[in-house]
Write a protein that holds these residues in place. Sequence first.
Motif, PDB file in Angstrom:
ATOM      1  N   LYS A 506       9.093 -10.771 -22.836  1.00  0.00           N
ATOM      2  CA  LYS A 506       9.156 -11.972 -21.931  1.00  0.00           C
ATOM      3  C   LYS A 506      10.166 -11.924 -20.896  1.00  0.00           C
ATOM      4  CE  LYS A 506       6.778 -15.385 -25.052  1.00  0.00           C
ATOM      5  NZ  LYS A 506       6.955 -16.280 -25.760  1.00  0.00           N
ATOM      6  N   ASN A 507      11.254 -10.939 -21.402  1.00  0.00           N
ATOM      7  CA  ASN A 507      12.454 -10.906 -20.140  1.00  0.00           C
ATOM      8  C   ASN A 507      11.588 -10.272 -18.797  1.00  0.00           C
ATOM      9  OD1 ASN A 507      13.996 -11.485 -22.759  1.00  0.00           O
ATOM     10  ND2 ASN A 507      15.693 -10.843 -21.476  1.00  0.00           N
ATOM     11  N   TYR A 508      10.625  -9.550 -19.008  1.00  0.00           N
ATOM     12  CA  TYR A 508       9.931  -8.921 -18.007  1.00  0.00           C
ATOM     13  C   TYR A 508       9.338  -9.868 -16.914  1.00  0.00           C
ATOM     14  CZ  TYR A 508      11.337  -4.518 -19.737  1.00  0.00           C
ATOM     15  OH  TYR A 508      12.117  -3.339 -20.397  1.00  0.00           O
ATOM     16  N   LEU A 510      10.812 -12.730 -15.894  1.00  0.00           N
ATOM     17  CA  LEU A 510      11.755 -13.258 -15.166  1.00  0.00           C
ATOM     18  C   LEU A 510      11.433 -12.784 -13.771  1.00  0.00           C
ATOM     19  CD1 LEU A 510      14.766 -13.229 -17.979  1.00  0.00           C
ATOM     20  CD2 LEU A 510      13.377 -14.998 -17.127  1.00  0.00           C
ATOM     21  N   SER A 511      11.311 -13.759 -12.941  1.00  0.00           N
ATOM     22  CA  SER A 511      11.063 -13.323 -11.442  1.00  0.00           C
ATOM     23  C   SER A 511      11.529 -14.429 -10.647  1.00  0.00           C
ATOM     24  CB  SER A 511       9.341 -13.294 -11.225  1.00  0.00           C
ATOM     25  OG  SER A 511       9.099 -13.527  -9.870  1.00  0.00           O
ATOM     26  N   TYR A 512      12.220 -13.947  -9.433  1.00  0.00           N
ATOM     27  CA  TYR A 512      12.666 -14.795  -8.603  1.00  0.00           C
ATOM     28  C   TYR A 512      11.529 -15.711  -7.832  1.00  0.00           C
ATOM     29  CZ  TYR A 512      14.865 -16.630  -4.290  1.00  0.00           C
ATOM     30  OH  TYR A 512      15.283 -17.559  -3.411  1.00  0.00           O
ATOM     31  N   SER A 513      10.518 -15.262  -7.510  1.00  0.00           N
ATOM     32  CA  SER A 513       9.368 -15.665  -6.644  1.00  0.00           C
ATOM     33  C   SER A 513       8.886 -17.020  -7.837  1.00  0.00           C
ATOM     34  CB  SER A 513       8.388 -14.866  -6.082  1.00  0.00           C
ATOM     35  OG  SER A 513       8.935 -14.106  -5.324  1.00  0.00           O
ATOM     36  N   ALA A 514       8.505 -16.426  -8.868  1.00  0.00           N
ATOM     37  CA  ALA A 514       7.722 -17.312  -9.681  1.00  0.00           C
ATOM     38  C   ALA A 514       8.355 -18.414 -10.334  1.00  0.00           C
ATOM     39  CB  ALA A 514       7.223 -16.437 -11.063  1.00  0.00           C
ATOM     40  N   LEU A 523      17.558 -22.053 -14.198  1.00  0.00           N
ATOM     41  CA  LEU A 523      17.702 -22.045 -15.709  1.00  0.00           C
ATOM     42  C   LEU A 523      18.076 -20.398 -15.707  1.00  0.00           C
ATOM     43  CD1 LEU A 523      14.591 -23.557 -17.055  1.00  0.00           C
ATOM     44  CD2 LEU A 523      16.951 -24.554 -17.036  1.00  0.00           C
ATOM     45  N   VAL A 524      17.915 -19.608 -15.112  1.00  0.00           N
ATOM     46  CA  VAL A 524      18.560 -18.241 -14.991  1.00  0.00           C
ATOM     47  C   VAL A 524      19.614 -17.901 -14.084  1.00  0.00           C
ATOM     48  CG1 VAL A 524      17.981 -15.817 -14.541  1.00  0.00           C
ATOM     49  CG2 VAL A 524      16.145 -17.354 -15.308  1.00  0.00           C
ATOM     50  N   ASN A 525      19.546 -18.180 -12.538  1.00  0.00           N
ATOM     51  CA  ASN A 525      20.651 -18.163 -11.650  1.00  0.00           C
ATOM     52  C   ASN A 525      21.597 -19.321 -11.866  1.00  0.00           C
ATOM     53  OD1 ASN A 525      19.277 -15.938 -11.081  1.00  0.00           O
ATOM     54  ND2 ASN A 525      18.677 -16.665  -8.821  1.00  0.00           N
ATOM     55  N   ALA A 554      13.229 -20.492 -20.186  1.00  0.00           N
ATOM     56  CA  ALA A 554      12.793 -20.366 -18.989  1.00  0.00           C
ATOM     57  C   ALA A 554      11.105 -20.186 -18.738  1.00  0.00           C
ATOM     58  CB  ALA A 554      13.629 -19.610 -18.091  1.00  0.00           C
ATOM     59  N   VAL A 555      10.720 -19.300 -19.501  1.00  0.00           N
ATOM     60  CA  VAL A 555       9.323 -18.834 -19.350  1.00  0.00           C
ATOM     61  C   VAL A 555       8.361 -19.493 -20.289  1.00  0.00           C
ATOM     62  CG1 VAL A 555       8.117 -16.850 -19.423  1.00  0.00           C
ATOM     63  CG2 VAL A 555      10.435 -16.509 -18.700  1.00  0.00           C
TER      64      VAL A 555
END
Length: 598
Positions: A506-508, A510-514, A523-525, A554-555
């Motif tokens: 699930k760490n893969y 993590l996307s800026y756009s999504a 929640l990430v940045n 986050a996901v």
Amino acid sequence: MELTLAPNPLHDQPQTLHINKVATLIGENGCGKSSILQSVFEQRLSKQAHQHLNVVCFSSGQNENYSEKFSNYLKRERQAGRGLGLECLYFDKPWSKLLIFLATATKRSGKVRSFLCEGGYVTESQTGHDDQSTVLKCAFRIDKNYITRIQDALQREVSGETGTLRSTAYFRTLDSFVNTFISRDFEFDNPLRKQSIEISANRLIDVSFDYPRQVQAGEEDAEVGDENSQAQADSFAPEISFFTQAADNDYFIDKSSCKLTFNNGLELDQLSDGEYQLLFLYALIDLFDGPSTLFLFDEADSHLHYKNVEKLWTLLHSIQGNAITTTHLLDSISAKENRIEHLKVVERGQINENNKIKQLINRLSILSRTKSVEFEVMGKIPFLALLDDYNDWHIFTKLAEKKGCDIARLVSIQPFKKTSSFTTDADVLGGPKIDWVKGLSASETEKITSKIFLICDRDEANPNWNPNDSVQVTGQTYKKLIKSIKWPNGLNVQTFLLAWKRREIKNYLLSYSALSHHRVLNLVNNGNIAAVDYLQQNQTGDNDSIRKMQAKDAVDPLINTEGIGLDFDKLQAYIDLIPEDEISEDITNMYNFIIGKL
């Protein structure tokens, strides 16, 4: 072969069934296995589908749903001038003696004859190998109505009419049968009262089984015995057609009165239930198997000894036609002939291929000990991928697809859940997965295993990866663990210990756009990681902060549905938002490693 299944009482949508010679439906009672069989049968009866197939249906018990509809079908076909047609047949136990008799009498090299000879139940002639001992005893009659029709045909012939009932192939066969087994003096001028007759297998050849002409569309008023009631379809023998018509609704032959005797007066009823049923199944194959035959077997393995269960599946996988079967027996499901592609899990009338292995093991664990069931099922699979969760494989393939990989090349791999978390230094990365593989290697189950991919979550581990592929875990400890797996002689199985470079799959995601689209990028940045490690547009985020963080908070809300868990539709919608440039090369590396080993 692909078969389009009509909606059934438990599932209101059409579905496609892939049949690789045999499709075996499994599931709990009431799940809809028999509903699927019945939908195929009824579609063929009504000529709405499957008209390129001759369908032969068998039920281990009496099933009124089949027998009633089959009886109505026969009546409808006769009224339409098509007779039986032998395109779609249903048989249950009352038909067994007649069919077994026909099989041993007409199929010298058939399974029935071989079984009877091996058991010493029959004696064959030295020349011709005719069955000299089997006799069918039954009640036979010709009623007043049929005699009236024959006499009417005779009167019309005196007036110069041709093509009457007396000139049909069926009547000529019936006349020959009566002359052979009842009386040469019978002239069809009076009814023949019900009487017991004996039909010897070696005398059946004395009957002239005639071929009828083809039925013409629109012909009416045809009944059993008429030329219009065509005695056979192209692929089935006329003697089978004659007896099927004669015994339908006990028209001439009373099925319930039949007795079948072998050497020394031994009766079929004296055999065990298992032998009896196996002979019945052998007879169906002997008499009806052909390239265009589809057998529907509803619990055909019931009452069979486990050794005869093995014989049954060996037989079914060697037929010329195809078969759809149902079963509850572990011996049948684990039979070496029944590979994963042959097993179909049914839920609420639907064949469910999603998470098939999980469903299969969950179902079989009810029938046996879970561990042995796992080995029985997984030993049938050439290429295995052991992951921490079934959904991990689905997420991986969807990310690989978005990255431009041809995921069709992964279709031969079956994922299987086997958790192996790494939380302390005392843990061994992938240890439980390796232990499970050792159990598989030591099990006595039949195996066709070739490659096993152990795909581990990284969790808190800091392993070394092979620099050539970036996915295979290296180090002396892990090499020794893999080498400690011993396989039986002649079985060459390769096992690969692999791990994600991120905490989990699930760490893969993590996307800026999504995450920006869903307005949860914060929640990430945030202050929990260094600004230099923030997710950036069109960048993969391959840094230690992103690799090691807990991604679920986050996901999960974006791809899960309450009460269901991972929602495949939501996952697809989320991945559609991820640009290819924001997906890590780790995904491509894992894909390339796996397909490179297939």
